[in-house]
Write an enzyme that holds these catalytic residues in place. Sequence first.
Site, PDB file in Angstrom:
ATOM      1  N   LYS A 190       0.812  -1.202   0.000  1.00 37.28           N
ATOM      2  CA  LYS A 190       0.000   0.000   0.000  1.00 37.28           C
ATOM      3  C   LYS A 190       0.851   1.259   0.000  1.00 37.28           C
ATOM      4  CE  LYS A 190      -3.126  -2.318   3.206  1.00 37.28           C
ATOM      5  NZ  LYS A 190      -3.610  -2.269   4.603  1.00 37.28           N
ATOM      6  N   GLY A 191       2.117   1.102   0.387  1.00 32.73           N
ATOM      7  CA  GLY A 191       2.946   2.252   0.707  1.00 32.73           C
ATOM      8  C   GLY A 191       3.082   3.310  -0.374  1.00 32.73           C
ATOM      9  N   GLU A 244       7.757   2.662  -5.887  1.00 32.56           N
ATOM     10  CA  GLU A 244       7.813   2.068  -4.546  1.00 32.56           C
ATOM     11  C   GLU A 244       8.023   3.161  -3.508  1.00 32.56           C
ATOM     12  OE1 GLU A 244       7.101   0.108  -2.329  1.00 32.56           O
ATOM     13  OE2 GLU A 244       8.369  -1.693  -2.415  1.00 32.56           O
ATOM     14  N   ASP A 245       7.591   2.901  -2.290  1.00 31.23           N
ATOM     15  CA  ASP A 245       7.774   3.898  -1.231  1.00 31.23           C
ATOM     16  C   ASP A 245       9.216   3.906  -0.728  1.00 31.23           C
ATOM     17  OD1 ASP A 245       7.530   1.392  -0.013  1.00 31.23           O
ATOM     18  OD2 ASP A 245       6.048   2.014   1.462  1.00 31.23           O
ATOM     19  N   ASP A 291      14.563  -0.944   1.298  1.00 32.04           N
ATOM     20  CA  ASP A 291      15.286  -1.145   2.549  1.00 32.04           C
ATOM     21  C   ASP A 291      16.371  -2.199   2.268  1.00 32.04           C
ATOM     22  OD1 ASP A 291      15.851  -1.124   5.299  1.00 32.04           O
ATOM     23  OD2 ASP A 291      14.211  -2.452   5.814  1.00 32.04           O
ATOM     24  N   LYS A 301      17.236   3.175   1.954  1.00 35.62           N
ATOM     25  CA  LYS A 301      18.158   3.101   3.102  1.00 35.62           C
ATOM     26  C   LYS A 301      19.403   2.362   2.651  1.00 35.62           C
ATOM     27  CE  LYS A 301      14.627   2.556   6.677  1.00 35.62           C
ATOM     28  NZ  LYS A 301      13.983   1.541   7.550  1.00 35.62           N
ATOM     29  N   PHE A 315      13.336   3.898  11.320  1.00 29.94           N
ATOM     30  CA  PHE A 315      12.020   3.544  10.802  1.00 29.94           C
ATOM     31  C   PHE A 315      11.243   4.816  10.490  1.00 29.94           C
ATOM     32  CE2 PHE A 315       7.831   1.660  10.532  1.00 29.94           C
ATOM     33  CZ  PHE A 315       8.113   0.534   9.780  1.00 29.94           C
ATOM     34  N   VAL A 316      10.970   5.030   9.228  1.00 29.49           N
ATOM     35  CA  VAL A 316      10.327   6.266   8.785  1.00 29.49           C
ATOM     36  C   VAL A 316       8.854   6.014   8.458  1.00 29.49           C
ATOM     37  CG1 VAL A 316      12.467   7.295   7.960  1.00 29.49           C
ATOM     38  CG2 VAL A 316      11.083   5.959   6.377  1.00 29.49           C
ATOM     39  N   ASP A 349       3.795   3.377   6.703  1.00 25.29           N
ATOM     40  CA  ASP A 349       3.074   3.169   7.957  1.00 25.29           C
ATOM     41  C   ASP A 349       3.947   2.549   9.039  1.00 25.29           C
ATOM     42  OD1 ASP A 349       3.253   0.544   6.682  1.00 25.29           O
ATOM     43  OD2 ASP A 349       1.860  -0.117   8.245  1.00 25.29           O
ATOM     44  N   ARG A 363       0.063   6.735   7.447  1.00 22.43           N
ATOM     45  CA  ARG A 363       0.153   6.784   5.982  1.00 22.43           C
ATOM     46  C   ARG A 363      -0.370   8.103   5.427  1.00 22.43           C
ATOM     47  NH1 ARG A 363       1.280   1.592   4.021  1.00 22.43           N
ATOM     48  NH2 ARG A 363       0.274  -0.137   5.097  1.00 22.43           N
TER      49      ARG A 363
HETATM   50  P1  IMP Z   1      12.816  -4.523   1.758  1.00 18.03           P
HETATM   51  O1  IMP Z   1      12.376  -5.802   1.122  1.00 18.03           O
HETATM   52  O2  IMP Z   1      13.649  -4.770   2.981  1.00 18.03           O
HETATM   53  O3  IMP Z   1      13.504  -3.579   0.795  1.00 18.03           O
HETATM   54  O4  IMP Z   1      11.533  -3.847   2.349  1.00 18.03           O
HETATM   55  C1  IMP Z   1      10.750  -3.058   1.631  1.00 18.03           C
HETATM   56  C2  IMP Z   1       9.415  -2.836   2.326  1.00 18.03           C
HETATM   57  O5  IMP Z   1       9.506  -2.794   3.766  1.00 18.03           O
HETATM   58  C3  IMP Z   1       8.940  -1.475   1.909  1.00 18.03           C
HETATM   59  O6  IMP Z   1       8.187  -1.560   0.725  1.00 18.03           O
HETATM   60  C4  IMP Z   1       8.122  -1.032   3.109  1.00 18.03           C
HETATM   61  O7  IMP Z   1       6.790  -1.509   2.944  1.00 18.03           O
HETATM   62  C5  IMP Z   1       8.748  -1.717   4.289  1.00 18.03           C
HETATM   63  N1  IMP Z   1       9.658  -0.801   5.005  1.00 18.03           N
HETATM   64  C6  IMP Z   1      11.007  -0.861   5.059  1.00 18.03           C
HETATM   65  N2  IMP Z   1      11.522   0.120   5.813  1.00 18.03           N
HETATM   66  C7  IMP Z   1      10.470   0.850   6.251  1.00 18.03           C
HETATM   67  C8  IMP Z   1      10.365   2.045   7.074  1.00 18.03           C
HETATM   68  O8  IMP Z   1      11.341   2.638   7.566  1.00 18.03           O
HETATM   69  N3  IMP Z   1       9.108   2.488   7.285  1.00 18.03           N
HETATM   70  C9  IMP Z   1       8.000   1.890   6.769  1.00 18.03           C
HETATM   71  N4  IMP Z   1       8.055   0.790   5.991  1.00 18.03           N
HETATM   72  C10 IMP Z   1       9.281   0.271   5.735  1.00 18.03           C
HETATM   73 MG    MG Z   2       6.305  -1.033   0.278  1.00 14.42          MG
END
Ligand code: IMP
Ligand code: MG
Length: 178
Positions: A43-44, A99-100, A103, A131, A152-153, A159, A165
């Site tokens: 949803k982000g 994408e939001d 990470d 990040k 954590f943002v 969210d 959100r």
């Molecule tokens: P990744 O697979 O570790 O890159 O995670 C990506 C997903 O984790 C993102 O699409 C977000 O939904 C969630 N996420 C990662 N870090 C944060 C954060 O700091 N705040 C909120 N959601 C996050």
């Molecule tokens: Mg996401």
Amino acid sequence: MKLAEQLEVLHSREAVQKRIAEIAAQIQSDHQGKELVLVGVLKGAFMFVADLARHIDLPLSIDFVGLSSYGEATESSGVVKITSDLTRPIEGKHVVIVEDIIDTGLTMRYLLDNLATRRPASVKICTLLQKPSRSRTRISIDYLGFTVPDLFVVGYGLDAGERYRNLPFIGVLKPGKG
Ligand code: IMP
Ligand code: MG
């Protein structure tokens, strides 16, 4: 207490909107004469897609994919499942994934591999936040809003337990809040 008072602002509403206009201009110039599809990750990315699309003066289509990673709540396990798929084929189309935040990158890695099997003409990645310190797989980002520290943002689509959100800026929860 107001929602916004629980947060430290990291990127203001104005800064986010200015950056989005710049990114949209890049996407627009890279996709002249091409069949463009914006694929938002739910949803982000809902707010980012809505604002970004308004700045791109090209004929385009918009679709969404819902992804969720199994396992812990705040840490990606790398095991991802599609909870809601695209509504249309992307074969022969020029895709920009919206994408939001990236990470670890494991969610994006999964999505890239999955979309590649559908034979799009091209796939580019647009993420509002990254990040870099947490990266666990090599993802080349074509359009990036801001890098953020390993915190954590929330806000602007992101969210914490489904809250925040709706905030128009990117922030960090103050200790003990939320
Ligand atoms: P990744 O697979 O570790 O890159 O995670 C990506 C997903 O984790 C993102 O699409 C977000 O939904 C969630 N996420 C990662 N870090 C944060 C954060 O700091 N705040 C909120 N959601 C996050
Ligand atoms: Mg996401």
